[in-house]
Design an enzyme around this catalytic site. Structure first.
Site, PDB file in Angstrom:
ATOM      1  N   MET A  64       0.837  -1.200   0.000  1.00 27.11           N
ATOM      2  CA  MET A  64       0.000   0.000   0.000  1.00 27.11           C
ATOM      3  C   MET A  64       0.869   1.246   0.000  1.00 27.11           C
ATOM      4  SD  MET A  64      -1.362   0.611   3.855  1.00 27.11           S
ATOM      5  CE  MET A  64      -1.906   2.221   3.361  1.00 27.11           C
ATOM      6  N   CYS A  65       0.264   2.351  -0.435  1.00 26.08           N
ATOM      7  CA  CYS A  65       0.902   3.665  -0.388  1.00 26.08           C
ATOM      8  C   CYS A  65      -0.215   4.671  -0.128  1.00 26.08           C
ATOM      9  CB  CYS A  65       1.672   3.944  -1.668  1.00 26.08           C
ATOM     10  SG  CYS A  65       0.652   3.928  -3.160  1.00 26.08           S
ATOM     11  N   GLU A  66      -0.115   5.858  -0.671  1.00 22.02           N
ATOM     12  CA  GLU A  66      -1.158   6.853  -0.434  1.00 22.02           C
ATOM     13  C   GLU A  66      -2.389   6.582  -1.299  1.00 22.02           C
ATOM     14  OE1 GLU A  66      -3.059   9.830   1.456  1.00 22.02           O
ATOM     15  OE2 GLU A  66      -1.104   9.068   2.001  1.00 22.02           O
TER      16      GLU A  66
END
Length: 171
Positions: A64-66
């Protein structure tokens, strides 16, 4: 590549200890708020050494990231290794926050995106003021920053953001 929603991810995190949530955002972004139980391993470290991500994981790996873009890039680097099954949380922290799901960390840090806006605005204003008070040639500074913003919007890559991510306060 398999994807997962915020609700599905929350259910899996609650039900399974055999899942590693790998957050590929910068350390500053991670400190500003992350999914409980997530492990931070920034994308630039994965690019340099994909095997490091495997050391941080046990069982299935959710990236995951932003918003999902960096997670997709990280999966590309990890697919060339002997990685466990990869899943991408495409909504990222933006989706997690919109669902009002639990977050660990403080919101005192300024995101890289906001830092870019502050820096770009400051440079543009400086160029305009210097062109009025010192020499008209300083308008080139504002033009350069404006061209950089256009390039970032078209290519979805931001050189200023990459530079700011390496700044001391973002480590």
């Amino acid at each position: 590549m398999k994807t997962i929603t915020a609700q599905e991810l929350q259910a899996q995190l609650e039900a399974s200890s055999d899942l590693t949530l790998l957050d590929v955002r910068t350390p500053a972004e991670f400190r500003s708020g992350h999914v409980p139980g997530a492990v931070n391993l920034p994308l630039d470290q994965i690019e340099k050494n994909p095997q490091e991500a495997l050391k941080a994981s046990s069982g299935d790996l959710v990236l995951m990231c932003e918003s999902g873009k960096r997670a997709c890039l990280a999966s590309g680097h990890l697919e060339s290794t002997d990685s466990p099954p990869l899943t991408i949380f495409k909504g990222g922290m933006s989706e997690w926050r919109s669902q009002n799901l639990p977050i660990e960390g403080s919101s005192n840090s300024i995101s890289i995106e906001r830092q870019v806006r502050i820096a770009a605005g400051t440079l543009m204003l400086t160029g305009i003021l210097l062109s009025l008070w010192v020499h008209p040639g300083f308008l080139a500074l504002s033009g350069f920053v404006g061209a950089g913003l256009i390039f970032a919007g078209i290519t979805d890559t931001c050189g200023m953001g990459l530079m700011l991510a390496k700044a001391r306060w973002n480590r």
